[in-house]
Enzyme design. Structure first.
Site, PDB file in Angstrom:
ATOM      1  N   ARG A   1       0.486  -0.984  -0.567  1.00 52.87           N
ATOM      2  CA  ARG A   1       0.708   0.305   0.129  1.00 52.87           C
ATOM      3  C   ARG A   1       0.977   1.367   0.085  1.00 52.87           C
ATOM      4  O   ARG A   1       1.619   1.000   0.650  1.00 52.87           O
ATOM      5  CB  ARG A   1      -0.967  -0.024   1.157  1.00 52.87           C
ATOM      6  CG  ARG A   1      -2.048  -1.107   0.975  1.00 52.87           C
ATOM      7  CD  ARG A   1      -3.217  -0.942  -0.257  1.00 52.87           C
ATOM      8  NE  ARG A   1      -4.300  -1.653   0.197  1.00 52.87           N
ATOM      9  CZ  ARG A   1      -4.286  -2.674  -1.114  1.00 52.87           C
ATOM     10  NH1 ARG A   1      -3.008  -3.217  -1.169  1.00 52.87           N
ATOM     11  NH2 ARG A   1      -5.005  -3.827  -0.453  1.00 52.87           N
TER      12      ARG A   1
ATOM     13  N   ARG B   1      -8.379  24.865  -7.886  1.00 56.90           N
ATOM     14  CA  ARG B   1      -8.167  23.688  -7.279  1.00 56.90           C
ATOM     15  C   ARG B   1      -7.699  22.598  -8.679  1.00 56.90           C
ATOM     16  O   ARG B   1      -8.906  22.220  -9.396  1.00 56.90           O
ATOM     17  CB  ARG B   1      -9.284  22.829  -6.318  1.00 56.90           C
ATOM     18  CG  ARG B   1      -9.415  23.179  -5.114  1.00 56.90           C
ATOM     19  CD  ARG B   1      -8.551  23.035  -3.704  1.00 56.90           C
ATOM     20  NE  ARG B   1      -8.496  23.694  -2.697  1.00 56.90           N
ATOM     21  CZ  ARG B   1      -7.977  23.736  -1.359  1.00 56.90           C
ATOM     22  NH1 ARG B   1      -6.430  23.524  -2.034  1.00 56.90           N
ATOM     23  NH2 ARG B   1      -8.222  24.288  -0.674  1.00 56.90           N
TER      24      ARG B   1
ATOM     25  N   PRO C   1      -9.361   6.932   3.321  1.00 51.69           N
ATOM     26  CA  PRO C   1      -8.452   6.317   3.610  1.00 51.69           C
ATOM     27  C   PRO C   1      -7.593   5.233   3.009  1.00 51.69           C
ATOM     28  O   PRO C   1      -6.656   4.784   3.006  1.00 51.69           O
ATOM     29  CB  PRO C   1      -9.308   5.672   4.758  1.00 51.69           C
ATOM     30  CG  PRO C   1     -10.577   5.787   4.233  1.00 51.69           C
ATOM     31  CD  PRO C   1     -10.205   7.006   3.293  1.00 51.69           C
ATOM     32  N   GLY C   2      -7.945   5.373   1.186  1.00 49.91           N
ATOM     33  CA  GLY C   2      -7.223   4.390   0.664  1.00 49.91           C
ATOM     34  C   GLY C   2      -6.192   5.038  -0.204  1.00 49.91           C
ATOM     35  O   GLY C   2      -5.013   4.433  -0.562  1.00 49.91           O
TER      36      GLY C   2
ATOM     37  N   GLU D   1      -4.862  11.902   6.227  1.00 52.51           N
ATOM     38  CA  GLU D   1      -5.457  12.352   6.223  1.00 52.51           C
ATOM     39  C   GLU D   1      -6.527  12.166   7.424  1.00 52.51           C
ATOM     40  O   GLU D   1      -7.826  12.000   7.060  1.00 52.51           O
ATOM     41  CB  GLU D   1      -5.505  13.634   5.193  1.00 52.51           C
ATOM     42  CG  GLU D   1      -6.470  14.258   5.430  1.00 52.51           C
ATOM     43  CD  GLU D   1      -6.749  15.235   3.769  1.00 52.51           C
ATOM     44  OE1 GLU D   1      -6.026  16.742   3.992  1.00 52.51           O
ATOM     45  OE2 GLU D   1      -7.929  14.860   3.550  1.00 52.51           O
TER      46      GLU D   1
ATOM     47  N   GLU E   1       1.483  30.733   0.354  1.00 53.65           N
ATOM     48  CA  GLU E   1       1.359  29.445  -0.011  1.00 53.65           C
ATOM     49  C   GLU E   1       0.827  30.427  -1.381  1.00 53.65           C
ATOM     50  O   GLU E   1       0.668  29.066  -1.872  1.00 53.65           O
ATOM     51  CB  GLU E   1      -0.033  29.436   0.868  1.00 53.65           C
ATOM     52  CG  GLU E   1       0.985  29.231   2.659  1.00 53.65           C
ATOM     53  CD  GLU E   1       0.172  28.459   3.020  1.00 53.65           C
ATOM     54  OE1 GLU E   1      -0.666  27.897   2.902  1.00 53.65           O
ATOM     55  OE2 GLU E   1       0.671  28.255   4.442  1.00 53.65           O
TER      56      GLU E   1
END
Length: 207
Positions: free
Chosen positions: A45, A73, A128-129, A133, A156
């Site tokens: 993973r 984005r 979560p894959g 975060e 930034e």
């Protein structure tokens, strides 16, 4: 009936190997998942190490308004062709900060208004894959009467445009399906469920 809840796994995880590093580290792990009565399952993973994020739903109770932001984005530009996303306040928790401290700081940086009170709501792992975060959501009580036209940190290279809308308009945006930011969608779903109890949350965080 079994409880519907995440639970601990019996697993062996290797030390990480570094695949690459930009703004964040990208690491690879070899995993052995142990299963009752079955051979272990071996996996490889890769994870983007993004760590903790604080997200804030800023609400002006006196005006019945929610403060949202617009920000470009690149991912949205590629996927939907609508790169100017509508979002809520959110940002990374810096080393030495608590999520609540980060939430207050991000409000000042992104909408130019410090919350008079923060109420912690819930935490999620949005993807979560692929990344570790972890996002903690807060209700932020603010005064939305004098928002700046633009916010964001120059170092930034941020350009953030805050704007206030009625709670009805915010929930209508959720129902329209024309906003795709996951943190925004999650926060507006919470708002739709709890809008009649916002005063209670403001007085008592455990409401």
């Amino acid at each position: 009936m079994s409880v519907i809840a995440d639970q601990a796994a019996e697993v062996t995880v290797s030390e990480p190997s570094l695949i690459g590093r930009g703004f964040m580290a990208y690491q690879r792990f070899d995993v052995v998942l142990h299963r009752d009565g079955e051979p272990p399952l071996q996996q490889r993973r890769d994870l983007l190490r993004a760590n903790k994020v604080a997200a804030v739903l800023p609400v002006d109770l006196a005006r019945g308004e929610v403060v949202l932001i617009r920000q470009f984005r690149l991912t949205a530009h590629f996927v939907t062709g609508r790169g100017e996303m509508v979002e809520i306040v959110a940002g990374r928790v810096d080393e030495g900060e608590t999520p609540a401290e980060a939430a207050s700081r991000e409000c000042v940086e992104e909408i130019g208004a410090a919350p008079s009170r923060l109420v912690e709501l819930y935490s999620v792992l949005p993807t979560p894959g692929i990344t570790d975060e972890s996002v903690t959501f807060f209700l932020g009580l603010i005064d939305a009467s004098n928002l700046p036209e633009r916010c964001g940190l120059a170092e930034e290279t941020e350009e953030i445009r805050p704007f206030a809308v009625s709670i009805d308009a915010a929930i209508a945006a959720l129902e329209s399906g024309l906003v795709a930011n996951a943190l925004l969608v999650s926060a507006l779903q919470w708002l739709a469920l709890h809008r009649d109890r916002l005063q209670d949350y403001a007085r008592n965080p455990a409401a």
